[in-house]
Design a protein around this motif. Sequence first.
Motif, short mmCIF file in Angstrom:
data_model
loop_
_atom_site.label_atom_id
_atom_site.label_comp_id
_atom_site.label_asym_id
_atom_site.label_seq_id
_atom_site.Cartn_x
_atom_site.Cartn_y
_atom_site.Cartn_z
N LEU A 157 9.57 39.00 18.63
CA LEU A 157 10.64 38.79 17.65
C LEU A 157 10.59 37.35 17.14
CD1 LEU A 157 13.49 40.73 19.48
CD2 LEU A 157 12.35 41.42 17.36
N PRO A 158 11.04 37.12 15.90
CA PRO A 158 10.84 35.81 15.28
C PRO A 158 11.37 34.62 16.08
CG PRO A 158 11.48 37.41 13.63
CD PRO A 158 11.60 38.09 14.95
N HIS A 159 12.50 34.79 16.75
CA HIS A 159 13.09 33.65 17.47
C HIS A 159 13.02 33.82 18.99
CE1 HIS A 159 14.47 31.73 13.80
NE2 HIS A 159 14.87 32.91 13.39
N ALA A 160 12.22 34.76 19.44
CA ALA A 160 12.07 34.92 20.88
C ALA A 160 11.31 33.73 21.46
CB ALA A 160 11.30 36.21 21.18
N ARG A 161 11.73 33.29 22.63
CA ARG A 161 11.02 32.20 23.28
C ARG A 161 9.64 32.69 23.71
NH1 ARG A 161 12.01 27.27 26.20
NH2 ARG A 161 10.37 26.95 27.76
N LEU A 162 8.63 31.91 23.36
CA LEU A 162 7.26 32.24 23.73
C LEU A 162 6.65 30.99 24.35
CD1 LEU A 162 5.26 34.63 23.50
CD2 LEU A 162 4.37 33.56 21.43
N ASP A 163 6.16 31.10 25.56
CA ASP A 163 5.65 29.94 26.28
C ASP A 163 4.15 29.76 26.15
OD1 ASP A 163 8.15 29.12 27.29
OD2 ASP A 163 8.02 30.61 28.90
N ARG A 164 3.44 30.82 25.72
CA ARG A 164 1.99 30.71 25.67
C ARG A 164 1.41 31.68 24.64
NH1 ARG A 164 -2.18 31.48 30.83
NH2 ARG A 164 -3.96 30.36 29.92
N LEU A 165 0.38 31.22 23.93
CA LEU A 165 -0.31 32.04 22.95
C LEU A 165 -1.78 31.67 23.01
CD1 LEU A 165 -0.02 34.04 20.51
CD2 LEU A 165 0.16 32.01 19.06
N ARG A 166 -2.65 32.69 23.07
CA ARG A 166 -4.10 32.44 23.14
C ARG A 166 -4.80 33.19 22.01
NH1 ARG A 166 -4.23 34.05 29.40
NH2 ARG A 166 -2.73 35.46 28.47
#
Length: 538
Positions: A149-158
């Motif tokens: 979701l657009p404002h969901a907290r995301l801690d990591r992206l690869r």
Amino acid sequence: MSRLLDRRRLISWMARSGLAVGGLPLAGIAGAWPRNIDPHPKLADYPFTLGVASGDPAVDGFVIWTRIAPRPNDPHGGMAPAPVLVQWEVSETENFAALVADGTALASPELGHSVHIEVGGLRPDRPYFYRFRIAGHVSATGRSRSLPLPHARLDRLRFAVAGCQHYEHGFYTAWRHIAAEPVDFIFHYGDYIYETNEKGDDTITLQGNSYPRARRHNAPEPISLDDYRRRYALGKQDADLQAAHAAAPFWVSFDDHEVDNDWADAMDQDGTPPEVFLYRRAAAFQAYYEHMPLRRRSMPDGPRMAMHRAVRYGDLMNGFVLDTRQHRSDQIPGPYYAPITPEVADPRRTMLGAEQEAWLFNGLARSDTRWNLIAQQVMLMHLSLSDKFTGTQGYNLDRWSGYLHSRRRLLNHIERACPGNVVTVSGDAHLHYAGDLVQDQGSGRNAGKVIASEFLATSISSGADGQGDDTFHSRHALANNAALKAVCDRRGYVLCDVRRDVWHADLKIVDQVSRPDGALSTYRRLAVERGHPGVVPA
């Protein structure tokens, strides 16, 4: 009635009828189906020879793609000139024990029997599996992923960055390694095919070095739609490339070789009249669309194709995929490495065109994510380079260095709108480059000020095995460009690991591509700290 209006009415009619352009779901109203449809095709040969793919993910889904081509090297992929029906399935489990979406799509000969399904209604930030069926045949299973979701907290992206896959120069071993990486998506920066045919017999000579020819194109340089279809079909039969497409969703964009080397807007490198070259570009664009997991919004309208688009990964990263070929001014003629002249900085010269530039600038200005990614085709660093054979020193004017007004505007905007959190990725140069983005005319307080960072991914196979980092080019580039932090002439890709405060980039290299099964290693691991632009060792 204009061709564009005709196309819009056709799409509107097909939507009302439950039909589709290029594989949209059918409503199942028999009276709305094309009269020449083959409801029970007999396909003696396996029809999914070109694999499966997904791309352009959204919060509730993604595009899934395949092309029905039982004899991929034959005209029309070995298919009769009639539309056929293809079943598709999406599941949360790899064994497809329960389906979360499924349907039937129309694969039309007008689009090479390709299928583009825009799957929706799925849960956000989830992996999904998909496959296709026709005439008793089942495709390989692909894996994709919806966006958070657009404002969901995301801690990591690869994600991986890759491109420049010259079929004749080497095997696609790097794609097999990418398929094994735990990535959320793959950015393909372009040169998916090469329209050129290499000269010679069993060796390829590049920069004075000879390499074994890995394989051969099966047809002359493509001009027509059928020519381009054959060139894509040849490359897409590669098992390593198919594995990468099946492993993760792609964000794709084209560079020059999907059409013709160094083309710009309506101009090619041979001086073909623009109105004639646009016919070739239209054929190339259609073949590109037919073989890529793209949405309807990118379906070509003749020689025009909407390719710049944005994506948001929660609160961690906004991404902007650019098109640096279709809207640019023509290159300034000259040697491969040319000096900077007043013409290079002419404000009338553009890399992105006014509309795309405004879209990018507005997107960056509104961005509220931790990071911003600009994913594009050609080098943004302004590097002074030298040709060891001619002694010519200067700048490659096919890159942003040849469009200095556009480059200065972009870096100025980044500095104002989102300082300290922009990273660009690119390709085209067939070497790994990593470094800082500084204004070319910096003086006074702005002298050498780092505004953003760039990781340029080397090629999958273009350039053959390469020479490593101890070359004339590498030594000269590092000695004469303080902003450049790493350069290496090997094949491979860039692996980005984005955390909330640090962006890591691994420059991955394969020791050889002239033969299969090259070994993978990490040439250099680098980082950018949020709020402190500039590439540093990790």
